[in-house]
Each structure stands twice: as structure tokens, then as C-alpha cells.
Design an enzyme around this catalytic site. Structure first.
Site, PDB file in Angstrom:
ATOM      1  N   GLY A  10       0.801  -1.224   0.000  1.00  0.00           N
ATOM      2  CA  GLY A  10       0.000   0.000   0.000  1.00  0.00           C
ATOM      3  C   GLY A  10       0.830   1.267   0.000  1.00  0.00           C
ATOM      4  O   GLY A  10       0.514   2.208   0.734  1.00  0.00           O
ATOM      5  N   ARG A  12       1.072   3.690  -2.162  1.00  0.00           N
ATOM      6  CA  ARG A  12       0.493   4.895  -2.765  1.00  0.00           C
ATOM      7  C   ARG A  12      -0.458   5.654  -1.848  1.00  0.00           C
ATOM      8  O   ARG A  12      -0.768   6.812  -2.095  1.00  0.00           O
ATOM      9  CB  ARG A  12      -0.242   4.533  -4.057  1.00  0.00           C
ATOM     10  CG  ARG A  12       0.660   4.280  -5.248  1.00  0.00           C
ATOM     11  CD  ARG A  12      -0.138   4.078  -6.520  1.00  0.00           C
ATOM     12  NE  ARG A  12      -1.023   2.924  -6.434  1.00  0.00           N
ATOM     13  CZ  ARG A  12      -2.344   2.988  -6.467  1.00  0.00           C
ATOM     14  NH1 ARG A  12      -2.947   4.155  -6.569  1.00  0.00           N
ATOM     15  NH2 ARG A  12      -3.081   1.889  -6.396  1.00  0.00           N
ATOM     16  N   THR A 100      -3.989  -1.724   9.221  1.00  0.00           N
ATOM     17  CA  THR A 100      -5.401  -1.696   8.849  1.00  0.00           C
ATOM     18  C   THR A 100      -6.256  -2.153  10.023  1.00  0.00           C
ATOM     19  O   THR A 100      -5.791  -2.867  10.902  1.00  0.00           O
ATOM     20  CB  THR A 100      -5.667  -2.606   7.637  1.00  0.00           C
ATOM     21  OG1 THR A 100      -5.145  -3.914   7.903  1.00  0.00           O
ATOM     22  CG2 THR A 100      -4.993  -2.059   6.403  1.00  0.00           C
ATOM     23  N   ALA A 125      -1.995  -2.808  14.880  1.00  0.00           N
ATOM     24  CA  ALA A 125      -2.151  -1.557  15.627  1.00  0.00           C
ATOM     25  C   ALA A 125      -3.312  -0.744  15.059  1.00  0.00           C
ATOM     26  O   ALA A 125      -3.216  -0.248  13.933  1.00  0.00           O
ATOM     27  CB  ALA A 125      -0.863  -0.741  15.578  1.00  0.00           C
ATOM     28  N   PHE A 128      -1.236   4.106  15.176  1.00  0.00           N
ATOM     29  CA  PHE A 128       0.211   4.162  15.385  1.00  0.00           C
ATOM     30  C   PHE A 128       0.669   5.435  16.093  1.00  0.00           C
ATOM     31  O   PHE A 128       1.848   5.575  16.400  1.00  0.00           O
ATOM     32  CB  PHE A 128       0.942   4.064  14.042  1.00  0.00           C
ATOM     33  CG  PHE A 128       0.981   2.681  13.459  1.00  0.00           C
ATOM     34  CD1 PHE A 128       1.703   1.675  14.080  1.00  0.00           C
ATOM     35  CD2 PHE A 128       0.313   2.388  12.284  1.00  0.00           C
ATOM     36  CE1 PHE A 128       1.757   0.394  13.538  1.00  0.00           C
ATOM     37  CE2 PHE A 128       0.353   1.114  11.732  1.00  0.00           C
ATOM     38  CZ  PHE A 128       1.082   0.115  12.358  1.00  0.00           C
ATOM     39  N   HIS A 155     -12.927  11.253  11.509  1.00  0.00           N
ATOM     40  CA  HIS A 155     -11.912  10.913  10.515  1.00  0.00           C
ATOM     41  C   HIS A 155     -12.262  11.517   9.154  1.00  0.00           C
ATOM     42  O   HIS A 155     -13.382  11.962   8.924  1.00  0.00           O
ATOM     43  CB  HIS A 155     -11.781   9.394  10.376  1.00  0.00           C
ATOM     44  CG  HIS A 155     -11.032   8.750  11.493  1.00  0.00           C
ATOM     45  ND1 HIS A 155     -11.603   8.493  12.723  1.00  0.00           N
ATOM     46  CD2 HIS A 155      -9.742   8.319  11.586  1.00  0.00           C
ATOM     47  CE1 HIS A 155     -10.708   7.920  13.516  1.00  0.00           C
ATOM     48  NE2 HIS A 155      -9.577   7.811  12.849  1.00  0.00           N
ATOM     49  N   LYS A 159     -12.251   7.243   4.810  1.00  0.00           N
ATOM     50  CA  LYS A 159     -12.065   6.083   5.681  1.00  0.00           C
ATOM     51  C   LYS A 159     -13.183   5.079   5.427  1.00  0.00           C
ATOM     52  O   LYS A 159     -14.359   5.441   5.351  1.00  0.00           O
ATOM     53  CB  LYS A 159     -12.043   6.507   7.143  1.00  0.00           C
ATOM     54  CG  LYS A 159     -11.742   5.371   8.119  1.00  0.00           C
ATOM     55  CD  LYS A 159     -11.506   5.894   9.525  1.00  0.00           C
ATOM     56  CE  LYS A 159     -11.272   4.755  10.512  1.00  0.00           C
ATOM     57  NZ  LYS A 159     -10.110   3.928  10.146  1.00  0.00           N
TER      58      LYS A 159
END
Length: 266
Positions: A10, A12, A100, A125, A128, A155, A159
Site C-alpha cells: 500500500g 500509494r 489496517t 495496531a 500508530f 476521521h 475512511k
């Protein structure tokens, strides 16, 4: 410190881009490969906005693991893809750090079992950011003294999952010090369905999705004549990189699955 060879799945995404920059500026991290289903066969340097790194990109993780020797998989994809990647990594004996969210309790238990069986270090996690982890721990402490609590998580509007993994983890921690209870008036009704948010043992969770936001959460505790608010804000993805770095370094010394950054922080 010994060099750690890292695969990023992932690259990008916004988190992925920050992780690539982390690889570039951390001397003991070797960025050996990336996984991106749209850019297999290219190099990281071919992607817009990326540093000039001669790192190969693979279309799928399975092929990557067949051809690349690595120590850690850093997965920053989507919940659906991340679940497949962590399972594949554990089965291959590759340590992984998963950023994720969206894992069910059953999925976490399954991964815990196979990681233990294979003796493969794995860290999942929900968040992070070191500050977010402290926010969760402070909320857990407060729950001993305040039984009435609600959570608002905010968020960006891209998302995919709601509520956030951070909110779910916060509820799990609070429940360790709080018995299930009905919160609010016992005869309370919703004039608009869902207006009171999700309800977990009487803890209401409210999810906000708007452009301009990154990752934010506040935990509100109410008591007689007082209120306590514990809040954390991430204003950019760089806020997550200290936790990513810690996780990659720590997973090298694990032989089992750890869920939550708070469990590897001193």
C-alpha cells in the site's frame, strides 16, 4: 542495530507514502519491495511524488514473498486486503506490522493462534500515533472513576470502516474497568434512528466523516457536577510514523501476535 528488510503493502496511500519516507530516512531500515496491484513491475521511483528509490513493486504479495527476502511486512492497505496479507505473511513465517483495522474478535483469535503456532511475531495496531495510545490508556484509567462515558471519533471522509479501530480498542480498554450499564434515561427513545450512535454495553460511539479531518477522538466522561474530556488529534500522517518505527523494531523480537501499540510501549 541490525538492518531490517521491509516490504510495504500500500505505498500509494497517504500512510504508505509517509512510510516510504520513513524507510528513506531510517538507516537500519532496508526498503526491499512494495506491493501495489496497479503498479506491478514498476519501481517506487516511477510513482508520482515518490523518492528516487530503485525498489521493485509487485502486483501481489504471494509473488513478492516468492522472490524477495524480507524480515517484516508493513501493511497499510484496506481492511479486506490487510486481513489476507497478514494471514499469508504468518503462513510464510514472515513477521508483519498491520496498520489496517476492522478485524473481528474471531479473526483476531484465529491470527493469534496461527502466529503462536508458527512462532511468528505480528503486531496489529489500530492507531500508530503515540499520543492516541496514551489517550486510550488515560481513558482506561478514568473509567475506574467515571462510569458514564461516550466516544466521538472523527476521521477523513475516505475512511472505509466505522467506528474506527481506535474507538473499538478504547471501548475494549474501558470495559475492563466498567460493568455494563444503561446510560441516560431508561425510557430514552430515538426520534431519528441511530442518532445516539452505536451502543456497546451502554457506551455510545459516534462516528464523524468529513473532508479536512485526519484522525481525531475524544472520550467524554460525565459525573456529578463535573466532566472529563480526553482528546487526541492527528493533524497529518507523520504523527503515525514514530509508532510504525517502534512496531517494526519491536516485532523482530516477538514470537506471537500483539494487538495494540500500548502493549509494546514501556
Amino acid at each position: 542495530m541490525k538492518d531490517i528488510k521491509v516490504i510495504i503493502a500500500g505505498p500509494r496511500g497517504r500512510m504508505g507514502h509517509e512510510a516510504v519516507l520513513l524507510m528513506e530516512r531510517t538507516p537500519h531500515f532496508q526498503f526491499v519491495a512494495a506491493v501495489d496491484y496497479k503498479h506491478g513491475g514498476e519501481k517506487i521511483s516511477d510513482l508520482p511524488g515518490m523518492p528516487a528509490l530503485d525498489v521493485p513493486i509487485y502486483e501481489d504479495l504471494h509473488t513478492c514473498l516468492d522472490e524477495i527476502e524480507a524480515d517484516v511486512l508493513l501493511d497499510l492497505t484496506t481492511p479486506e486486503v490487510g486481513k489476507k496479507h497478514v494471514t499469508l505473511a504468518v503462513e510464510h513465517g514472515l513477521r508483519s506490522v498491520i496498520g489496517t483495522t476492522g478485524f473481528t474478535e474471531e479473526e483476531l483469535q484465529h491470527l493469534t493462534n496461527i502466529a503462536k503456532e508458527k512462532e511468528v511475531g505480528t503486531i496489529i495496531a489500530p492507531n500508530f500515533a503515540i499520543g492516541a495510545v496514551l489517550m486510550m490508556k488515560f481513558s482506561q484509567m478514568a473509567a475506574k472513576y467515571f462510569q458514564d462515558v461516550e466516544i466521538i471519533e472523527l476521521h477523513h471522509d475516505q475512511k472505509l470502516d466505522a467506528p474506527s479501530g481506535t474507538a473499538v480498542k478504547t471501548v475494549d480498554l474501558i470495559r475492563q474497568h466498567r460493568e455494563p450499564k444503561q446510560q441516560g434515561h431508561p425510557n430514552e427513545t430515538e426520534q431519528l434512528k441511530g442518532v445516539r450512535g452505536a451502543n456497546v454495553d451502554g457506551i455510545h460511539i459516534h462516528s464523524v466523516r468529513l473532508p479536512g479531518l485526519i484522525a481525531h477522538q475524544e472520550v467524554l466522561f460525565g459525573g456529578d457536577g463535573q466532566m472529563l474530556t480526553v482528546r487526541h488529534d492527528s493533524f497529518n500522517r507523520a504523527s503515525f510514523m514514530s509508532g510504525v518505527k517502534l512496531s517494526i523494531e519491536t516485532v523482530m523480537n516477538l514470537d506471537h501476535l500483539v494487538y495494540g501499540l500500548e502493549n509494546i510501549m514501556d
